[in-house]
Design a protein around this motif. Structure first.
Motif, PDB file in Angstrom:
ATOM      1  N   ASN A 173       0.863  -1.174   0.000  1.00 30.10           N
ATOM      2  CA  ASN A 173       0.000   0.000   0.000  1.00 30.10           C
ATOM      3  C   ASN A 173       0.905   1.231   0.000  1.00 30.10           C
ATOM      4  O   ASN A 173       2.008   1.205   0.568  1.00 30.10           O
ATOM      5  CB  ASN A 173      -0.886   0.020   1.248  1.00 30.10           C
ATOM      6  CG  ASN A 173      -1.779  -1.206   1.350  1.00 30.10           C
ATOM      7  OD1 ASN A 173      -2.458  -1.560   0.396  1.00 30.10           O
ATOM      8  ND2 ASN A 173      -1.774  -1.854   2.508  1.00 30.10           N
ATOM      9  N   ALA A 174       0.464   2.318  -0.623  1.00 29.08           N
ATOM     10  CA  ALA A 174       1.335   3.488  -0.774  1.00 29.08           C
ATOM     11  C   ALA A 174       0.668   4.759  -0.257  1.00 29.08           C
ATOM     12  O   ALA A 174      -0.515   4.996  -0.511  1.00 29.08           O
ATOM     13  CB  ALA A 174       1.728   3.675  -2.241  1.00 29.08           C
ATOM     14  N   LEU A 175       1.444   5.543   0.478  1.00 29.90           N
ATOM     15  CA  LEU A 175       1.009   6.859   0.944  1.00 29.90           C
ATOM     16  C   LEU A 175       1.881   7.908   0.281  1.00 29.90           C
ATOM     17  O   LEU A 175       3.100   7.932   0.475  1.00 29.90           O
ATOM     18  CB  LEU A 175       1.132   6.957   2.469  1.00 29.90           C
ATOM     19  CG  LEU A 175       0.840   8.329   3.079  1.00 29.90           C
ATOM     20  CD1 LEU A 175      -0.608   8.741   2.814  1.00 29.90           C
ATOM     21  CD2 LEU A 175       1.129   8.338   4.579  1.00 29.90           C
ATOM     22  N   LEU A 176       1.263   8.773  -0.528  1.00 31.01           N
ATOM     23  CA  LEU A 176       1.968   9.867  -1.188  1.00 31.01           C
ATOM     24  C   LEU A 176       1.676  11.125  -0.389  1.00 31.01           C
ATOM     25  O   LEU A 176       0.530  11.579  -0.328  1.00 31.01           O
ATOM     26  CB  LEU A 176       1.492  10.036  -2.640  1.00 31.01           C
ATOM     27  CG  LEU A 176       1.856   8.927  -3.640  1.00 31.01           C
ATOM     28  CD1 LEU A 176       1.037   7.661  -3.389  1.00 31.01           C
ATOM     29  CD2 LEU A 176       1.608   9.399  -5.065  1.00 31.01           C
ATOM     30  N   VAL A 188      -0.475   7.414  15.109  1.00 32.47           N
ATOM     31  CA  VAL A 188       0.629   7.396  14.156  1.00 32.47           C
ATOM     32  C   VAL A 188       0.730   6.050  13.446  1.00 32.47           C
ATOM     33  O   VAL A 188       1.169   5.966  12.295  1.00 32.47           O
ATOM     34  CB  VAL A 188       1.953   7.740  14.877  1.00 32.47           C
ATOM     35  CG1 VAL A 188       3.142   7.547  13.938  1.00 32.47           C
ATOM     36  CG2 VAL A 188       1.918   9.174  15.386  1.00 32.47           C
ATOM     37  N   SER A 189       0.303   4.980  14.120  1.00 31.64           N
ATOM     38  CA  SER A 189       0.442   3.651  13.535  1.00 31.64           C
ATOM     39  C   SER A 189      -0.386   3.486  12.270  1.00 31.64           C
ATOM     40  O   SER A 189      -0.153   2.563  11.496  1.00 31.64           O
ATOM     41  CB  SER A 189       0.036   2.582  14.555  1.00 31.64           C
ATOM     42  OG  SER A 189      -1.344   2.692  14.889  1.00 31.64           O
ATOM     43  N   LEU A 190      -1.349   4.370  12.033  1.00 27.43           N
ATOM     44  CA  LEU A 190      -2.134   4.287  10.805  1.00 27.43           C
ATOM     45  C   LEU A 190      -1.238   4.469   9.591  1.00 27.43           C
ATOM     46  O   LEU A 190      -1.263   3.655   8.663  1.00 27.43           O
ATOM     47  CB  LEU A 190      -3.243   5.344  10.814  1.00 27.43           C
ATOM     48  CG  LEU A 190      -4.032   5.487   9.511  1.00 27.43           C
ATOM     49  CD1 LEU A 190      -4.736   4.180   9.175  1.00 27.43           C
ATOM     50  CD2 LEU A 190      -5.045   6.617   9.626  1.00 27.43           C
ATOM     51  N   SER A 191      -0.441   5.525   9.568  1.00 23.84           N
ATOM     52  CA  SER A 191       0.427   5.761   8.409  1.00 23.84           C
ATOM     53  C   SER A 191       1.514   4.698   8.302  1.00 23.84           C
ATOM     54  O   SER A 191       2.000   4.405   7.203  1.00 23.84           O
ATOM     55  CB  SER A 191       1.055   7.158   8.490  1.00 23.84           C
ATOM     56  OG  SER A 191       1.806   7.314   9.677  1.00 23.84           O
ATOM     57  N   ASP A 192       1.885   4.091   9.425  1.00 21.22           N
ATOM     58  CA  ASP A 192       2.893   3.029   9.387  1.00 21.22           C
ATOM     59  C   ASP A 192       2.418   1.821   8.603  1.00 21.22           C
ATOM     60  O   ASP A 192       3.231   1.009   8.149  1.00 21.22           O
ATOM     61  CB  ASP A 192       3.246   2.580  10.810  1.00 21.22           C
ATOM     62  CG  ASP A 192       4.114   3.594  11.533  1.00 21.22           C
ATOM     63  OD1 ASP A 192       4.681   4.463  10.843  1.00 21.22           O
ATOM     64  OD2 ASP A 192       4.221   3.522  12.767  1.00 21.22           O
ATOM     65  N   ARG A 193       1.110   1.672   8.447  1.00 20.53           N
ATOM     66  CA  ARG A 193       0.562   0.511   7.751  1.00 20.53           C
ATOM     67  C   ARG A 193       0.627   0.658   6.234  1.00 20.53           C
ATOM     68  O   ARG A 193       0.278  -0.268   5.519  1.00 20.53           O
ATOM     69  CB  ARG A 193      -0.858   0.239   8.238  1.00 20.53           C
ATOM     70  CG  ARG A 193      -0.865  -0.446   9.590  1.00 20.53           C
ATOM     71  CD  ARG A 193      -2.224  -0.461  10.254  1.00 20.53           C
ATOM     72  NE  ARG A 193      -2.204  -1.320  11.428  1.00 20.53           N
ATOM     73  CZ  ARG A 193      -1.658  -1.001  12.601  1.00 20.53           C
ATOM     74  NH1 ARG A 193      -1.078   0.173  12.738  1.00 20.53           N
ATOM     75  NH2 ARG A 193      -1.685  -1.837  13.619  1.00 20.53           N
ATOM     76  N   LEU A 204       4.746   1.740   1.623  1.00 18.01           N
ATOM     77  CA  LEU A 204       5.517   2.609   0.736  1.00 18.01           C
ATOM     78  C   LEU A 204       5.153   4.060   1.017  1.00 18.01           C
ATOM     79  O   LEU A 204       4.014   4.470   0.812  1.00 18.01           O
ATOM     80  CB  LEU A 204       5.207   2.253  -0.728  1.00 18.01           C
ATOM     81  CG  LEU A 204       6.061   2.912  -1.810  1.00 18.01           C
ATOM     82  CD1 LEU A 204       7.528   2.535  -1.647  1.00 18.01           C
ATOM     83  CD2 LEU A 204       5.561   2.507  -3.195  1.00 18.01           C
ATOM     84  N   TRP A 205       6.121   4.815   1.527  1.00 19.53           N
ATOM     85  CA  TRP A 205       5.938   6.249   1.781  1.00 19.53           C
ATOM     86  C   TRP A 205       6.693   7.019   0.705  1.00 19.53           C
ATOM     87  O   TRP A 205       7.910   6.846   0.537  1.00 19.53           O
ATOM     88  CB  TRP A 205       6.500   6.636   3.146  1.00 19.53           C
ATOM     89  CG  TRP A 205       5.649   6.264   4.318  1.00 19.53           C
ATOM     90  CD1 TRP A 205       4.589   5.411   4.334  1.00 19.53           C
ATOM     91  CD2 TRP A 205       5.816   6.736   5.660  1.00 19.53           C
ATOM     92  NE1 TRP A 205       4.079   5.319   5.596  1.00 19.53           N
ATOM     93  CE2 TRP A 205       4.805   6.115   6.435  1.00 19.53           C
ATOM     94  CE3 TRP A 205       6.698   7.609   6.274  1.00 19.53           C
ATOM     95  CZ2 TRP A 205       4.669   6.352   7.797  1.00 19.53           C
ATOM     96  CZ3 TRP A 205       6.570   7.843   7.633  1.00 19.53           C
ATOM     97  CH2 TRP A 205       5.570   7.230   8.384  1.00 19.53           C
ATOM     98  N   LEU A 206       5.993   7.882  -0.007  1.00 20.24           N
ATOM     99  CA  LEU A 206       6.608   8.677  -1.074  1.00 20.24           C
ATOM    100  C   LEU A 206       6.435  10.148  -0.752  1.00 20.24           C
ATOM    101  O   LEU A 206       5.305  10.653  -0.714  1.00 20.24           O
ATOM    102  CB  LEU A 206       5.969   8.324  -2.420  1.00 20.24           C
ATOM    103  CG  LEU A 206       6.067   6.853  -2.843  1.00 20.24           C
ATOM    104  CD1 LEU A 206       5.308   6.622  -4.148  1.00 20.24           C
ATOM    105  CD2 LEU A 206       7.514   6.416  -2.975  1.00 20.24           C
TER     106      LEU A 206
END
Length: 237
Positions: A29-32, A158-163, A166-168
């Motif tokens: 899963n990716a977070l931009l 904060v653990s939500l974004s850790d899931r 892929l962090w871009l």
């Protein structure tokens, strides 16, 4: 995709991740996240189109579904509908963030965790946000000051974004990158203007807007094309 300038590294990472997913291989899963107007949502749509075009006989087997921020709580139901379908799906949420009174992030968290009722094998989640941790800083500080166990309260949020595996990161562009964006659009659409005049007008436009970004570059090109009587053949997603 060639018109998205200044984001080459994140473009390549997202495309590679999407290609693996389209081929049935493990993908994240990716977070931009990052500066506004730098092409986060445009990149998701361009990568989907580019990967789909490269599938050949299987073109169209990779679907893009956009879910609005307000409908996050319906994600588990959507996962149930997509589970077992013959296609593969990118579920995309643009401009994702949560405020202090919002608990719908728990629905997203449950889906990202996977498991029996979590994300199906044929679904991946992409999201864009101006915030790296999807939550405003003042909300996190308030949690820290009022919770009985501040560390646990912050960790849950904060653990939500850790899931997102892929962090871009998207950062504000330099003057040279901004001008390269403008020049790319002008060349693509065949807008007749001298290089010196283009540079001068583009910089003046950015100064009046108080920022430089891909969005500002495109808005300038639209204004320029309109003044010169040039019809634009297509527009960014």
């Amino acid at each position: 995709m060639s018109l998205l300038c200044g984001i080459d590294s994140v473009r390549d990472l997202l495309r590679a991740n999407t290609e693996r997913f389209a081929r049935g291989l493990p993908a994240n899963n990716a977070l931009l996240w990052g500066a506004r107007g730098m092409g986060k949502s445009s990149l998701v749509k361009a990568v989907h189109a580019g990967v789909n075009a490269g599938l050949g006989d299987k073109a169209g087997s990779l679907k893009l579904i956009e879910i609005h921020r307000e409908d996050i709580e319906s994600l588990p139901e959507l996962m149930g509908m997509l589970r077992g379908a013959p296609c593969r799906f990118i579920v995309f949420c643009d401009d994702l963030s949560f405020d202090a009174a919002d608990t719908s992030y728990k629905s997203l968290k449950a889906v990202l965790e996977g498991g029996i009722e979590g994300r199906p094998e044929n679904v991946i989640l992409y999201a864009t946000s101006n915030r790296r941790h999807l939550l405003p800083r003042d909300m996190m500080e308030n949690e820290r000051s009022t919770a009985i166990n501040p560390g646990e309260a912050i960790e849950e949020k904060v653990s939500l974004s850790d899931r997102f595996g892929l962090w871009l990161g998207f950062h504000r562009c330099s003057q040279d990158e901004y001008l390269a964006m403008v020049q790319g659009y002008v060349a693509h659409h065949g807008i007749p203007i001298a290089p010196d005049a283009l540079r001068r007008e583009a910089l003046e436009w950015a100064t009046t807007r108080g920022s430089r970004s891909g969005r500002v570059a495109w808005q300038f090109v639209q204004d320029l094309a309109g003044r010169l009587g040039v019809r634009l053949t297509d527009t960014p997603a």
